[in-house]
Design a protein around this motif. Sequence first.
Motif, PDB file in Angstrom:
ATOM      1  N   GLU A 234      -1.174  -2.414   0.711  1.00  0.00           N
ATOM      2  CA  GLU A 234      -1.518  -3.766   0.260  1.00  0.00           C
ATOM      3  C   GLU A 234      -0.271  -4.636   0.301  1.00  0.00           C
ATOM      4  O   GLU A 234       0.747  -4.289  -0.288  1.00  0.00           O
ATOM      5  CB  GLU A 234      -2.034  -3.694  -1.177  1.00  0.00           C
ATOM      6  CG  GLU A 234      -3.462  -4.153  -1.319  1.00  0.00           C
ATOM      7  CD  GLU A 234      -3.972  -3.950  -2.730  1.00  0.00           C
ATOM      8  OE1 GLU A 234      -3.288  -4.411  -3.676  1.00  0.00           O
ATOM      9  OE2 GLU A 234      -5.027  -3.307  -2.883  1.00  0.00           O
ATOM     10  N   VAL A 235      -0.377  -5.758   0.979  1.00  0.00           N
ATOM     11  CA  VAL A 235       0.770  -6.669   1.073  1.00  0.00           C
ATOM     12  C   VAL A 235       0.389  -8.005   0.435  1.00  0.00           C
ATOM     13  O   VAL A 235      -0.662  -8.569   0.728  1.00  0.00           O
ATOM     14  CB  VAL A 235       1.174  -6.888   2.543  1.00  0.00           C
ATOM     15  CG1 VAL A 235       2.383  -7.808   2.634  1.00  0.00           C
ATOM     16  CG2 VAL A 235       1.476  -5.547   3.197  1.00  0.00           C
ATOM     17  N   VAL A 236       1.249  -8.467  -0.444  1.00  0.00           N
ATOM     18  CA  VAL A 236       0.979  -9.708  -1.171  1.00  0.00           C
ATOM     19  C   VAL A 236       2.140 -10.671  -0.963  1.00  0.00           C
ATOM     20  O   VAL A 236       3.308 -10.261  -0.967  1.00  0.00           O
ATOM     21  CB  VAL A 236       0.790  -9.412  -2.683  1.00  0.00           C
ATOM     22  CG1 VAL A 236       0.681 -10.700  -3.486  1.00  0.00           C
ATOM     23  CG2 VAL A 236      -0.439  -8.544  -2.895  1.00  0.00           C
ATOM     24  N   HIS A 237       1.836 -11.933  -0.724  1.00  0.00           N
ATOM     25  CA  HIS A 237       2.834 -13.002  -0.675  1.00  0.00           C
ATOM     26  C   HIS A 237       3.316 -13.176  -2.116  1.00  0.00           C
ATOM     27  O   HIS A 237       2.604 -13.685  -2.962  1.00  0.00           O
ATOM     28  CB  HIS A 237       2.161 -14.276  -0.152  1.00  0.00           C
ATOM     29  CG  HIS A 237       3.119 -15.392   0.118  1.00  0.00           C
ATOM     30  ND1 HIS A 237       3.971 -15.885  -0.836  1.00  0.00           N
ATOM     31  CD2 HIS A 237       3.343 -16.116   1.243  1.00  0.00           C
ATOM     32  CE1 HIS A 237       4.681 -16.869  -0.310  1.00  0.00           C
ATOM     33  NE2 HIS A 237       4.317 -17.020   0.951  1.00  0.00           N
ATOM     34  N   ALA A 238       4.548 -12.704  -2.393  1.00  0.00           N
ATOM     35  CA  ALA A 238       4.979 -12.539  -3.785  1.00  0.00           C
ATOM     36  C   ALA A 238       4.986 -13.842  -4.578  1.00  0.00           C
ATOM     37  O   ALA A 238       4.428 -13.894  -5.678  1.00  0.00           O
ATOM     38  CB  ALA A 238       6.345 -11.874  -3.828  1.00  0.00           C
ATOM     39  N   GLU A 239       5.590 -14.894  -4.027  1.00  0.00           N
ATOM     40  CA  GLU A 239       5.690 -16.133  -4.805  1.00  0.00           C
ATOM     41  C   GLU A 239       4.318 -16.739  -5.093  1.00  0.00           C
ATOM     42  O   GLU A 239       4.061 -17.221  -6.174  1.00  0.00           O
ATOM     43  CB  GLU A 239       6.542 -17.166  -4.059  1.00  0.00           C
ATOM     44  CG  GLU A 239       8.028 -16.874  -4.100  1.00  0.00           C
ATOM     45  CD  GLU A 239       8.601 -16.702  -2.701  1.00  0.00           C
ATOM     46  OE1 GLU A 239       8.848 -17.721  -2.038  1.00  0.00           O
ATOM     47  OE2 GLU A 239       8.747 -15.538  -2.268  1.00  0.00           O
ATOM     48  N   LYS A 240       3.446 -16.685  -4.098  1.00  0.00           N
ATOM     49  CA  LYS A 240       2.127 -17.295  -4.294  1.00  0.00           C
ATOM     50  C   LYS A 240       1.135 -16.331  -4.915  1.00  0.00           C
ATOM     51  O   LYS A 240      -0.013 -16.717  -5.177  1.00  0.00           O
ATOM     52  CB  LYS A 240       1.574 -17.771  -2.948  1.00  0.00           C
ATOM     53  CG  LYS A 240       2.398 -18.864  -2.296  1.00  0.00           C
ATOM     54  CD  LYS A 240       1.692 -19.366  -1.039  1.00  0.00           C
ATOM     55  CE  LYS A 240       2.537 -20.403  -0.313  1.00  0.00           C
ATOM     56  NZ  LYS A 240       2.051 -20.671   1.038  1.00  0.00           N
ATOM     57  N   SER A 241       1.553 -15.085  -5.132  1.00  0.00           N
ATOM     58  CA  SER A 241       0.645 -14.028  -5.589  1.00  0.00           C
ATOM     59  C   SER A 241      -0.657 -14.051  -4.796  1.00  0.00           C
ATOM     60  O   SER A 241      -1.744 -13.946  -5.341  1.00  0.00           O
ATOM     61  CB  SER A 241       0.305 -14.182  -7.070  1.00  0.00           C
ATOM     62  OG  SER A 241       1.438 -14.396  -7.816  1.00  0.00           O
TER      63      SER A 241
END
Lengths: 381, 201
Positions: free
Chosen positions: A276-283
């Motif tokens: 699972e990969v998530v765009h960290a800043e935008k969650s």
Amino acid sequence: MPDKVAIGRLSLTDFRNYSELTLRFAGKHVVFTGNNGAGKTNLLEAISLLSPGRGMRRITYSEAAREGSTGGFTLFAEVEGMAGPATIGTTAGDEAEGGQRRVRINGAAARTNEALLDHVRITWLTPAMDGLFTGPAGDRRRFLDRMVLAVDPGHGRRVADYEKAMRGRNRLLSEGRFDRAWLEGIEAQLAELAVAIAVARQDFVRLLTILLERAPGEAASRFPKAAIKLTGFMDDQQALAASDMETRFAASLAESRWRDEAAGRMLEGPHRQDLEVVHAEKSMPAAQSSTGEQKALLVGLVLAHARLVGDLTGAAPILLLDEIAAHLDPSRRATLFSIIDDLGGQAFMTGTDAALFSALEGRAQFLSVNAGTVTETVFDG
Amino acid sequence: MAKRVTGPEIERLIQLLARIPGLGPRSARRAALHLIKKKEPLLAPLADALAVARDKVGVCSRCGNVDTADPCAVCADPQRDQSVIIVVEDVADLWALERAGAMNVAYHVLGGTLSPLDGVGPDDLNIAGLVERVAAGGIVEIVLAVNATVEGQTTAHYITDRLAGMDVKITRLAHGVPVGGELDYLDEGTLSAALRARTNF
């Protein structure tokens, strides 16, 4: 900075559109430019076959041999490798030799193709991977396992053994052979391998996460930070000791024989894991980010991985970046080039237009590819 | 297609030689040529040896070893401790263990490993014969000397299950640090196996 690993010479014989080609590299980065279909990607693919496996396009060997050639293809490279200067030769696709790819290192047959990892580690990013976050979980697993393999050479064997044992169990169940002792034997092996795979992946994700968080400031400002996580197998049991996980999974396999038989496949195991990969800043899940953001996330992952390999092995991997300039705006491109420089490994890039790589003038060798011939270009941008 | 320069007899010899493990078409041609050149000193005695092997060599009905006698020389050897049986996958493994010469005991050759994908099941292996030998009594220990592969270990697991409840000690080869090996260079799987199987010093 880690030792520099670089390819000094590459020769292709009957590979894809090349009947005979020898390239000499100057130890710097290399940019291949040329029109679509000129054969740029084939050159990167040839380099990718200096690592174990089926290369960056997952080729069928007989297809990679040049049309009209009699046997298979042969690749030869001189590298300044992790164990000093080395020559690597590999050949495959000759029907008479069977479906195997043979590898020679320093003039002697390699015992296993994994021995290549003692000399060079190669990481790639291709346009085919652009759909990684939205595509099937199997693609992400393969991407993950390739990355794990670069830091843990035993991982490939482990995954192959697991898949073989799983197919064996599937076969027994589909044939209605509920031989308890036999199934238990297979399941004991499966459990051991499954936990070994899950632990190796988990370890890798933990290491990569540390590097992703530590990404240098400049990169962080240009490339969105990714948060990665494994899901789909023993998610709530990571705190258990490996031997307890094995016992539990073996028991769970024993219980699920009828269910798996009905489904025609094994419903639980590391072969169902997902990255699972998530765009960290935008969650925001990567799959829901814009195309450009997805590309940037992917580039960030691949670069963090390259850094990890460099940190762990003391030698930065060779980077193959196919059509890398596409989807990246000029500022991200410039950042990318400086990160690549900072990594210290040799990078091979392709693009249709040399101007996209103007920032690399002097730091890279520019080669123009045109219908199977390659010429050095003096950059005039 | 290249033009053929040899008659069908030589061609047949080459094709048969090419089926021998370790020989390909090219080395088979070399071997055939060599045999023909050394007709008297090599080809003739080889042909005789092959004929004898064909007529006399068989599989031991007790342990599955190959020999000219049945029971084989290993089974018939009164010097051996026949109460301990080493179980191996193949005759080649028996020979390897005999080269090591560490134990002067009996053997049992399975003839392969369990492999659902290759259609090899318990009935295709000489497992029933092993159970019979143990059931007949007089056996103290079974040493499972199968390969440390997935199939080998699955087979070991299966045999252990089949012998459960019988009055016999079941052991297996140690997995771990090879003789002369350095810990530093071992993979984690081997190291953790070695730790799990640690022995008193």
